[in-house]
Design an enzyme around this catalytic site. Structure first.
Site, PDB file in Angstrom:
ATOM      1  N   THR A  94       5.073   3.880   1.165  1.00 49.44           N
ATOM      2  CA  THR A  94       3.672   4.131   0.794  1.00 49.44           C
ATOM      3  C   THR A  94       2.720   3.993   1.984  1.00 49.44           C
ATOM      4  OG1 THR A  94       3.387   1.807   0.133  1.00 49.44           O
ATOM      5  CG2 THR A  94       3.995   3.368  -1.601  1.00 49.44           C
ATOM      6  N   HIS A  99       7.707   0.034   8.983  1.00 52.02           N
ATOM      7  CA  HIS A  99       7.700  -1.422   8.816  1.00 52.02           C
ATOM      8  C   HIS A  99       8.988  -1.852   8.134  1.00 52.02           C
ATOM      9  CE1 HIS A  99       5.874   0.543   5.346  1.00 52.02           C
ATOM     10  NE2 HIS A  99       6.449  -0.400   4.623  1.00 52.02           N
TER      11      HIS A  99
HETATM   12  P1  AMP Z   1       6.374   0.587   1.596  1.00 53.43           P
HETATM   13  O1  AMP Z   1       6.186   0.868   0.126  1.00 53.43           O
HETATM   14  O2  AMP Z   1       7.790   0.403   2.038  1.00 53.43           O
HETATM   15  O3  AMP Z   1       5.630   1.603   2.435  1.00 53.43           O
HETATM   16  O4  AMP Z   1       5.685  -0.833   1.839  1.00 53.43           O
HETATM   17  C1  AMP Z   1       4.317  -1.006   1.965  1.00 53.43           C
HETATM   18  C2  AMP Z   1       4.039  -2.436   1.626  1.00 53.43           C
HETATM   19  O5  AMP Z   1       2.748  -2.761   2.116  1.00 53.43           O
HETATM   20  C3  AMP Z   1       4.024  -2.747   0.133  1.00 53.43           C
HETATM   21  O6  AMP Z   1       5.021  -3.729  -0.161  1.00 53.43           O
HETATM   22  C4  AMP Z   1       2.610  -3.277  -0.119  1.00 53.43           C
HETATM   23  O7  AMP Z   1       2.574  -4.330  -1.055  1.00 53.43           O
HETATM   24  C5  AMP Z   1       2.186  -3.715   1.270  1.00 53.43           C
HETATM   25  N1  AMP Z   1       0.760  -3.722   1.528  1.00 53.43           N
HETATM   26  C6  AMP Z   1      -0.124  -2.730   1.285  1.00 53.43           C
HETATM   27  N2  AMP Z   1      -1.350  -3.077   1.704  1.00 53.43           N
HETATM   28  C7  AMP Z   1      -1.238  -4.314   2.250  1.00 53.43           C
HETATM   29  C8  AMP Z   1      -2.152  -5.231   2.846  1.00 53.43           C
HETATM   30  N3  AMP Z   1      -3.455  -4.932   3.007  1.00 53.43           N
HETATM   31  N4  AMP Z   1      -1.695  -6.434   3.253  1.00 53.43           N
HETATM   32  C9  AMP Z   1      -0.386  -6.764   3.081  1.00 53.43           C
HETATM   33  N5  AMP Z   1       0.535  -5.929   2.553  1.00 53.43           N
HETATM   34  C10 AMP Z   1       0.110  -4.737   2.114  1.00 53.43           C
END
Ligand code: AMP
Ligand code: ZN
Length: 113
Positions: A94, A99
């Protein structure tokens, strides 16, 4: 203009709960944890996803794994964690700054789906 959420977090423009930082890597607590320990380990260099890793930027990815070993030691989870990278929307990505989810403290099934 760089509209990337994680670039903004790395730059300190958006707050985060920092767990670890060095010249190449920034790590912070996931805002929506799926396990008792859920840290996002991020190369400071903007790489959109694993598809974009090349011989020019793979050093940043190596630094991420050096950091993971240090973070695991610091958090007391050595030898007992999972590292997950989602590449592309179909895999659940997302945020399009590559990461690695460092998750621990639960019991994880395998295969994941
Ligand atoms: P992915 O779905 O693998 O792209 O992981 C994105 C991650 O970012 C998800 O687990 C979200 O909960 C996390 N995330 C999104 N916005 C933030 C934020 N502002 N601070 C910390 N984590 C976040
Ligand atoms: Zn970025």
């Amino acid at each position: 203009m760089n509209d990337c959420l994680f670039c903004k977090i790395i730059a300190g423009e958006i707050p985060s709960e920092k767990v670890y930082e060095d010249e190449y890597v920034y790590a912070f607590k996931d805002i929506n944890p799926v396990a008792p320990v859920h840290v996002l380990v991020v190369p400071k260099e903007h790489i959109a996803c694993a598809d974009e890793v090349t011989d020019k930027n793979s050093g940043s990815v190596a630094k991420v794994f050096e950091a993971i070993a240090k973070i695991a030691e610091k958090l007391g989870i050595k030898g007992s964690y999972r590292v997950v990278n989602n590449c592309g929307e179909n895999a659940g990505q997302t945020v399009f700054h590559m990461h690695f989810h460092l998750i621990a403290g639960g019991s994880f099934g395998w295969p994941p789906c």
